[in-house]
Design a protein around this motif. Structure first.
Motif, PDB file in Angstrom:
ATOM      1  N   THR A  66       0.878  -1.168   0.000  1.00  0.00           N
ATOM      2  CA  THR A  66       0.000   0.000   0.000  1.00  0.00           C
ATOM      3  C   THR A  66       0.910   1.210   0.000  1.00  0.00           C
ATOM      4  OG1 THR A  66      -1.684  -1.165   1.284  1.00  0.00           O
ATOM      5  CG2 THR A  66      -1.812   1.238   1.242  1.00  0.00           C
ATOM      6  N   ILE A  67       0.724   2.092  -0.955  1.00  0.00           N
ATOM      7  CA  ILE A  67       1.551   3.283  -1.090  1.00  0.00           C
ATOM      8  C   ILE A  67       0.642   4.504  -0.916  1.00  0.00           C
ATOM      9  CG2 ILE A  67       3.116   4.565  -2.597  1.00  0.00           C
ATOM     10  CD1 ILE A  67       4.152   1.730  -1.989  1.00  0.00           C
ATOM     11  N   VAL A  68       1.069   5.415  -0.066  1.00  0.00           N
ATOM     12  CA  VAL A  68       0.343   6.678   0.086  1.00  0.00           C
ATOM     13  C   VAL A  68       1.279   7.758  -0.432  1.00  0.00           C
ATOM     14  CG1 VAL A  68      -0.789   8.269   1.672  1.00  0.00           C
ATOM     15  CG2 VAL A  68      -0.924   5.799   2.068  1.00  0.00           C
ATOM     16  N   ASP A  69       1.029   8.178  -1.676  1.00  0.00           N
ATOM     17  CA  ASP A  69       1.891   9.146  -2.353  1.00  0.00           C
ATOM     18  C   ASP A  69       1.005   9.936  -3.304  1.00  0.00           C
ATOM     19  OD1 ASP A  69       3.937  10.560  -3.553  1.00  0.00           O
ATOM     20  OD2 ASP A  69       4.801   8.845  -4.596  1.00  0.00           O
ATOM     21  N   GLY A  70       0.402  11.010  -2.815  1.00  0.00           N
ATOM     22  CA  GLY A  70      -0.537  11.761  -3.637  1.00  0.00           C
ATOM     23  C   GLY A  70      -1.865  11.047  -3.789  1.00  0.00           C
ATOM     24  N   GLY A  71      -2.132  10.085  -2.954  1.00  0.00           N
ATOM     25  CA  GLY A  71      -3.343   9.278  -2.996  1.00  0.00           C
ATOM     26  C   GLY A  71      -3.015   7.874  -2.536  1.00  0.00           C
ATOM     27  N   GLU A  72      -4.032   7.057  -2.377  1.00  0.00           N
ATOM     28  CA  GLU A  72      -3.821   5.678  -1.944  1.00  0.00           C
ATOM     29  C   GLU A  72      -3.667   4.770  -3.156  1.00  0.00           C
ATOM     30  OE1 GLU A  72      -6.937   4.402   0.738  1.00  0.00           O
ATOM     31  OE2 GLU A  72      -7.052   6.424   1.563  1.00  0.00           O
ATOM     32  N   GLN A  73      -2.651   3.901  -3.093  1.00  0.00           N
ATOM     33  CA  GLN A  73      -2.412   2.946  -4.168  1.00  0.00           C
ATOM     34  C   GLN A  73      -2.235   1.563  -3.549  1.00  0.00           C
ATOM     35  OE1 GLN A  73       0.577   4.407  -7.058  1.00  0.00           O
ATOM     36  NE2 GLN A  73       0.602   6.255  -5.801  1.00  0.00           N
ATOM     37  N   TYR A  74      -2.978   0.589  -4.074  1.00  0.00           N
ATOM     38  CA  TYR A  74      -2.935  -0.779  -3.569  1.00  0.00           C
ATOM     39  C   TYR A  74      -2.424  -1.687  -4.685  1.00  0.00           C
ATOM     40  CZ  TYR A  74      -5.840   1.252   0.040  1.00  0.00           C
ATOM     41  OH  TYR A  74      -6.310   2.052   1.051  1.00  0.00           O
ATOM     42  N   TYR A  75      -1.334  -2.389  -4.413  1.00  0.00           N
ATOM     43  CA  TYR A  75      -0.739  -3.290  -5.406  1.00  0.00           C
ATOM     44  C   TYR A  75      -0.830  -4.723  -4.905  1.00  0.00           C
ATOM     45  CZ  TYR A  75       1.031   0.903  -7.600  1.00  0.00           C
ATOM     46  OH  TYR A  75       1.125   2.122  -8.229  1.00  0.00           O
ATOM     47  N   PHE A  76      -1.373  -5.593  -5.762  1.00  0.00           N
ATOM     48  CA  PHE A  76      -1.571  -6.994  -5.432  1.00  0.00           C
ATOM     49  C   PHE A  76      -0.666  -7.867  -6.293  1.00  0.00           C
ATOM     50  CE2 PHE A  76      -5.403  -4.754  -4.376  1.00  0.00           C
ATOM     51  CZ  PHE A  76      -5.795  -5.319  -3.171  1.00  0.00           C
ATOM     52  N   THR A  77      -0.167  -8.953  -5.712  1.00  0.00           N
ATOM     53  CA  THR A  77       0.528  -9.932  -6.531  1.00  0.00           C
ATOM     54  C   THR A  77      -0.508 -10.549  -7.465  1.00  0.00           C
ATOM     55  OG1 THR A  77       0.182 -11.711  -4.933  1.00  0.00           O
ATOM     56  CG2 THR A  77       2.237 -10.444  -4.734  1.00  0.00           C
ATOM     57  N   ALA A  78      -0.060 -11.011  -8.614  1.00  0.00           N
ATOM     58  CA  ALA A  78      -0.990 -11.624  -9.562  1.00  0.00           C
ATOM     59  C   ALA A  78      -0.248 -12.609 -10.445  1.00  0.00           C
ATOM     60  CB  ALA A  78      -1.669 -10.558 -10.419  1.00  0.00           C
ATOM     61  N   ASN A  79      -0.975 -13.600 -10.906  1.00  0.00           N
ATOM     62  CA  ASN A  79      -0.453 -14.580 -11.858  1.00  0.00           C
ATOM     63  C   ASN A  79      -1.257 -14.478 -13.146  1.00  0.00           C
ATOM     64  OD1 ASN A  79       1.486 -15.873 -10.114  1.00  0.00           O
ATOM     65  ND2 ASN A  79      -0.252 -16.776  -9.052  1.00  0.00           N
ATOM     66  N   MET A  80      -0.547 -14.516 -14.264  1.00  0.00           N
ATOM     67  CA  MET A  80      -1.229 -14.491 -15.564  1.00  0.00           C
ATOM     68  C   MET A  80      -1.882 -15.847 -15.816  1.00  0.00           C
ATOM     69  SD  MET A  80       1.161 -12.222 -18.118  1.00  0.00           S
ATOM     70  CE  MET A  80       2.453 -13.436 -18.213  1.00  0.00           C
TER      71      MET A  80
END
Length: 135
Positions: A66-80
């Protein structure tokens, strides 16, 4: 008000999927992702953005950061799961005034050699790779 965003971290063979952006004579890399639309969960946004920007269907996994840098950003691991990497056709690809978008693989070993936004994601990916190498 800052927009809430969600995206994916896809790693295959020690390479990370990024969107290479060239805009205003600057080249930088971002993880596939975008704004959460009304009624979507963060995970649904991450999956939709992976399809729009990369052209692949993914299985979204656990929260990576979770990044808070000018707003909230949520990054999830994913598999193709399926699709053709690099065939994304989201609306951002059609807007010529927004610069260029290109799906690319960046080796984890080269992450510190390219301009990645947000910068904290680069640090987390390098740290994660280092801890996996020690295990």
């Amino acid at each position: 008000m800052a927009r809430i965003r969600a995206g994916v971290v896809i790693i295959e063979d020690r390479n990370v999927a990024f969107i290479k952006r060239v805009k205003n004579n600057e080249t930088y890399y971002v993880l596939p992702g975008g704004g959460v639309e009304y009624g979507e969960t963060f995970q649904q946004t991450a999956a939709r953005e992976a399809f729009e920007e990369l052209g692949v269907t993914v299985q979204v996994g656990p929260l990576f950061a979770t990044i808070v840098d000018g707003g909230e950003q949520y990054y999830f691991t994913a598999n193709m799961l399926c699709g053709e990497f690099g065939s994304g056709a989201g609306e951002e690809f059609a807007r010529s005034t927004s610069g260029t978008y290109q799906a690319v693989w960046v080796p984890i070993s080269a992450i510190d050699q390219v301009n990645i936004y947000p910068t904290s994601i680069a640090s987390l990916l390098i740290e994660m790779d280092s801890s996996e190498m020690e295990a």
